[in-house]
Design a protein around this motif. Structure first.
Motif, PDB file in Angstrom:
ATOM      1  N   ARG B  10       0.903  -1.301  -0.115  1.00 42.68           N
ATOM      2  CA  ARG B  10       0.230  -0.121  -0.049  1.00 42.68           C
ATOM      3  C   ARG B  10       0.893   1.403  -0.116  1.00 42.68           C
ATOM      4  N   ALA B  11       2.154   1.194   0.818  1.00 42.39           N
ATOM      5  CA  ALA B  11       2.758   2.201   0.907  1.00 42.39           C
ATOM      6  C   ALA B  11       3.540   2.373  -0.491  1.00 42.39           C
ATOM      7  N   SER B  12       3.998   1.620  -1.084  1.00 43.05           N
ATOM      8  CA  SER B  12       4.484   1.512  -2.378  1.00 43.05           C
ATOM      9  C   SER B  12       3.693   1.978  -3.431  1.00 43.05           C
ATOM     10  N   LYS B  13       2.362   1.509  -3.520  1.00 43.93           N
ATOM     11  CA  LYS B  13       1.574   2.020  -4.468  1.00 43.93           C
ATOM     12  C   LYS B  13       0.997   3.517  -3.944  1.00 43.93           C
ATOM     13  N   ASN B  14       1.436   3.809  -2.820  1.00 43.59           N
ATOM     14  CA  ASN B  14       0.898   5.476  -2.342  1.00 43.59           C
ATOM     15  C   ASN B  14       2.066   6.437  -3.054  1.00 43.59           C
ATOM     16  N   HIS B  15       3.390   5.886  -2.909  1.00 36.76           N
ATOM     17  CA  HIS B  15       4.507   6.669  -3.138  1.00 36.76           C
ATOM     18  C   HIS B  15       4.930   6.638  -4.512  1.00 36.76           C
ATOM     19  N   SER B  16       4.501   5.382  -5.222  1.00 39.34           N
ATOM     20  CA  SER B  16       4.679   4.956  -6.786  1.00 39.34           C
ATOM     21  C   SER B  16       6.108   4.874  -7.072  1.00 39.34           C
ATOM     22  N   ALA B  17       7.337   5.720  -6.545  1.00 38.54           N
ATOM     23  CA  ALA B  17       8.660   5.215  -6.921  1.00 38.54           C
ATOM     24  C   ALA B  17       9.255   5.623  -5.579  1.00 38.54           C
ATOM     25  N   LYS B 142       3.486  17.091  -9.645  1.00 40.99           N
ATOM     26  CA  LYS B 142       2.908  15.899  -9.207  1.00 40.99           C
ATOM     27  C   LYS B 142       3.500  14.599  -9.829  1.00 40.99           C
ATOM     28  N   TRP B 143       4.046  14.691 -11.284  1.00 35.86           N
ATOM     29  CA  TRP B 143       4.157  13.661 -11.907  1.00 35.86           C
ATOM     30  C   TRP B 143       5.617  13.273 -11.694  1.00 35.86           C
ATOM     31  N   CYS B 144       6.358  14.268 -11.308  1.00 41.08           N
ATOM     32  CA  CYS B 144       7.782  14.156 -10.855  1.00 41.08           C
ATOM     33  C   CYS B 144       7.855  13.253  -9.590  1.00 41.08           C
ATOM     34  N   GLN B 145       7.001  13.475  -8.675  1.00 40.70           N
ATOM     35  CA  GLN B 145       6.736  12.808  -7.165  1.00 40.70           C
ATOM     36  C   GLN B 145       6.300  11.374  -7.758  1.00 40.70           C
ATOM     37  N   MET B 146       5.619  11.208  -8.650  1.00 36.09           N
ATOM     38  CA  MET B 146       5.013   9.918  -8.783  1.00 36.09           C
ATOM     39  C   MET B 146       6.152   9.037  -9.622  1.00 36.09           C
ATOM     40  N   GLY B 147       7.258   9.835 -10.056  1.00 37.58           N
ATOM     41  CA  GLY B 147       8.063   9.067 -10.899  1.00 37.58           C
ATOM     42  C   GLY B 147       8.100   9.025 -12.447  1.00 37.58           C
ATOM     43  N   TYR B 148       6.978   9.680 -12.883  1.00 36.70           N
ATOM     44  CA  TYR B 148       6.716   9.731 -14.412  1.00 36.70           C
ATOM     45  C   TYR B 148       7.752  10.402 -15.087  1.00 36.70           C
ATOM     46  N   LEU B 150      11.547  13.165 -14.102  1.00 38.26           N
ATOM     47  CA  LEU B 150      12.731  13.390 -13.246  1.00 38.26           C
ATOM     48  C   LEU B 150      13.360  14.591 -13.594  1.00 38.26           C
ATOM     49  N   GLU B 151      13.388  15.631 -12.629  1.00 39.43           N
ATOM     50  CA  GLU B 151      14.072  17.105 -12.881  1.00 39.43           C
ATOM     51  C   GLU B 151      15.427  16.750 -12.597  1.00 39.43           C
ATOM     52  N   ALA B 152      16.198  17.403 -13.400  1.00 41.75           N
ATOM     53  CA  ALA B 152      17.545  17.530 -12.985  1.00 41.75           C
ATOM     54  C   ALA B 152      18.174  18.432 -13.870  1.00 41.75           C
ATOM     55  N   GLU B 153      19.071  19.208 -12.998  1.00 44.33           N
ATOM     56  CA  GLU B 153      19.859  20.357 -13.753  1.00 44.33           C
ATOM     57  C   GLU B 153      19.044  21.263 -14.696  1.00 44.33           C
ATOM     58  N   ASP B 154      18.070  21.658 -14.555  1.00 43.85           N
ATOM     59  CA  ASP B 154      17.156  22.724 -15.307  1.00 43.85           C
ATOM     60  C   ASP B 154      16.452  21.703 -16.288  1.00 43.85           C
ATOM     61  N   ASN B 155      16.497  20.476 -16.506  1.00 44.43           N
ATOM     62  CA  ASN B 155      16.115  19.664 -17.469  1.00 44.43           C
ATOM     63  C   ASN B 155      15.076  18.726 -16.828  1.00 44.43           C
ATOM     64  N   ILE B 156      13.981  18.192 -17.892  1.00 46.94           N
ATOM     65  CA  ILE B 156      13.188  17.399 -17.568  1.00 46.94           C
ATOM     66  C   ILE B 156      13.304  15.948 -18.043  1.00 46.94           C
ATOM     67  N   TYR B 157      13.683  14.951 -17.455  1.00 46.69           N
ATOM     68  CA  TYR B 157      13.822  13.433 -18.203  1.00 46.69           C
ATOM     69  C   TYR B 157      12.685  12.679 -17.971  1.00 46.69           C
ATOM     70  N   LEU B 158      12.823  11.543 -18.675  1.00 43.15           N
ATOM     71  CA  LEU B 158      11.521  10.450 -18.333  1.00 43.15           C
ATOM     72  C   LEU B 158      12.157   9.778 -17.050  1.00 43.15           C
ATOM     73  N   GLY B 159      11.092   9.465 -16.109  1.00 42.94           N
ATOM     74  CA  GLY B 159      11.383   9.217 -14.636  1.00 42.94           C
ATOM     75  C   GLY B 159      11.536   7.598 -14.630  1.00 42.94           C
ATOM     76  N   PRO B 160      11.678   6.868 -13.573  1.00 45.21           N
ATOM     77  CA  PRO B 160      11.618   5.640 -13.483  1.00 45.21           C
ATOM     78  C   PRO B 160      10.241   4.790 -13.596  1.00 45.21           C
ATOM     79  N   ARG B 161       9.376   5.559 -13.198  1.00 42.55           N
ATOM     80  CA  ARG B 161       7.799   5.074 -13.377  1.00 42.55           C
ATOM     81  C   ARG B 161       7.642   4.731 -14.938  1.00 42.55           C
ATOM     82  N   THR B 162       8.025   5.829 -15.551  1.00 44.86           N
ATOM     83  CA  THR B 162       7.853   5.762 -17.257  1.00 44.86           C
ATOM     84  C   THR B 162       8.568   4.735 -17.730  1.00 44.86           C
ATOM     85  N   LEU B 163       9.779   4.391 -17.074  1.00 44.25           N
ATOM     86  CA  LEU B 163      10.730   3.640 -17.817  1.00 44.25           C
ATOM     87  C   LEU B 163       9.977   2.248 -17.403  1.00 44.25           C
TER      88      LEU B 163
END
Lengths: 239, 235
Positions: B10-17, B142-148, B150-163
């Motif tokens: 349940r906790a994992s589903k809540n956090h997502s990543a 919200k989508w970054c928090q969910m892992g879809y 990922l923000e790094a160095e002023d860029n937005i990348y695909l996150g772990p959940r998207t992968l």
């Protein structure tokens, strides 16, 4: 996030094996595509905590009969795999909520965004309870302001858009209920009252709220002995 | 232990990543509360997660570890195995917001390095009814928090959940930029390439392969691309 069930302390889920099931349809006992669709829909929607309407579930399976014949199995699978209880709201027409089988062991099970929201909710439910379960919204907001929480401002911990959180999100989630009262006199304004919502009544025992208020007010629980008695009495009346 | 597994799920589903640190923060009090032994190392955690994953796969859900090469970190991801960008709608978004997610995803996946400058997310992406910038910012957060994402160095990348969740969609619709590691068949991005044929692999996969061989598994040329200094087996 599925919330903790007050019902876990008392009865089992509406769709547990307690003989309270609707017997109008033959129960499905094997996992078919319709069971899977229903379960996946519930999993997807449980996070928002907004009650799911039966009329939204029916199209997933076809007919009401198809749904009712599968809900016991769906409920069983949710409980077995996720520890989530599917519960039909009392006094509500055909709406379901998800609740966890047990309380959280730590705040880390919540996201950083959810933690202050739960704290704020506790404060609000506590105050409504202390005011005999019904309080004008203006008085609730005045109390929050005394705590340094302005619903139309920004708070360092609770964040911003708090009025929307209380009047929209918590109401949709059935934690809080808003009631408009007709003015008693011709020159009186319409008042809006805040009450505990159906989900709050299912998830929280009054005793929990009283113990919470004892902690945040830094007073020994014995100072609240009268309120604890009231809480126990109300718990007994509820169950 | 079953109570612990369900609560952790349940906790994992809540956090997502989840990072390993968060996994430990969740598991420690859970195991203490239910008086069971906590999985004592990463392998034990992986075995614990694997058991949970096996119990939910029948519902087209998965709980699985994925390494994000950009951060060189492993994340535990809760994902749906039958998701498409449109089914993100199930998280309570309106049609325009779903469209924004899909357009953003396609825009990032279509870029050469699968990343976008942060301000690119607020440009006109061709949505029928454009969203307000404030709402876009809320959604991206919200989508970054969910892992879809990922923000790094002023860029937005695909996150772990998207992968994990949109792996098939990305490989099918963005084959020019996104491919699978030939050694493990999982999506590979921002990772190590053969100097000769430019085929990309997961660093851990090629490292393991090169423990027994010296050539690139694709072009068979001698592998020359340096691996990291901290190669396992040299210690």
């Amino acid at each position: 996030m599925a919330s903790t069930s007050r019902a876990s302390q008392a009865s089992t889920s509406r769709f547990g094996n307690n003989g309270q099931l609707s017997q109008s349809s033959q129960q499905v006992t094997a996992v078919d595509d319709k069971v899977r669709s229903t379960l996946k829909y519930i999993l997807d929607h449980s996070a928002a905590k907004i009650p799911m309407k039966e009329k939204d579930l029916v199209p997933l399976v076809g007919t009401k009969g198809d749904l009712h014949s599968r809900l016991p199995l769906v409920s069983k699978l949710l409980a077995k795999s996720y520890g989530i209880r599917l519960h039909q709201l009392r006094d509500a027409t055909k709406m379901y909520i998800c609740m966890a089988e047990a309380p959280m062991a730590s705040i880390h099970e919540m996201t950083p965004e959810q933690r202050p929201q739960l704290t704020l909710l506790y404060i609000i439910l506590m105050y409504i309870f202390l005011r005999q379960m019904r309080i004008e919204d203006t008085k609730l907001y005045a109390m929050l302001e005394l705590l340094g929480i302005r619903v139309d401002g920004e708070h360092a911990y609770f964040g911003s858009h708090l009025r929307k959180l209380i009047e929209d999100t918590f109401v949709k989630q059935q934690y809080v209920k808003r009631e408009r009262a007709q003015p008693e006199g011709a020159f009186e304004e319409t008042k809006t009252y805040m009450l505990w919502g159906l989900r709050a009544k299912e998830e929280f025992a009054y005793e929990q709220i009283v113990e919470f208020s004892a902690k945040i007010l830094k007073k020994p629980p014995s100072d609240f002995s009268e309120l604890l008695e009231i809480a126990k009495e109300l718990d007994n009346q509820e169950s | 232990m079953e109570l612990v597994k369900r609560a952790f799920l349940r906790a994992s589903k809540n956090h997502s990543a989840l990072s390993y640190e968060l996994i430990d923060q969740i598991l420690t009090p859970l195991c203490e509360l239910h008086k069971v032994h906590k999985p004592f190392n990463k392998e034990a955690v992986k075995a614990f997660v694997s058991e949970i994953d096996a119990s939910i796969s029948v519902f087209d859900q998965t709980l699985v570890f994925v390494k994000h090469a950009l951060k060189n970190e492993e994340y535990l991801v809760y994902a749906k195995t039958d998701a498409t960008p449109d089914t993100i709608a199930n998280t309570g978004l309106v049609a325009e917001e779903c469209q924004y997610f899909a357009k953003l995803l396609d825009k990032i996946a279509g870029e050469e390095n699968c990343c976008m400058a942060w301000n690119g997310a607020y440009r006109d992406l061709g949505i029928e009814k454009p969203l307000k910038k404030v709402r876009m910012q809320e959604l991206i957060q919200k989508w970054c928090q969910m892992g879809y994402f990922l923000e790094a160095e002023d860029n937005i990348y695909l996150g772990p959940r998207t992968l994990v969740e949109l792996s098939f969609y990305l490989r099918t619709n963005h084959a020019e930029n996104i491919d699978s590691c030939k050694l493990c068949s999982n999506l590979v991005l921002w990772d190590i390439r053969c100097e000769s044929c430019d085929i990309q692999y997961h660093r851990d996969c090629i490292r393991k392969f090169l423990q027994k061989r010296s050539n690139c598994p694709s072009c068979n040329e001698l592998w020359k691309t340096p691996l990291r200094a901290s190669i396992e087996g040299r210690r």
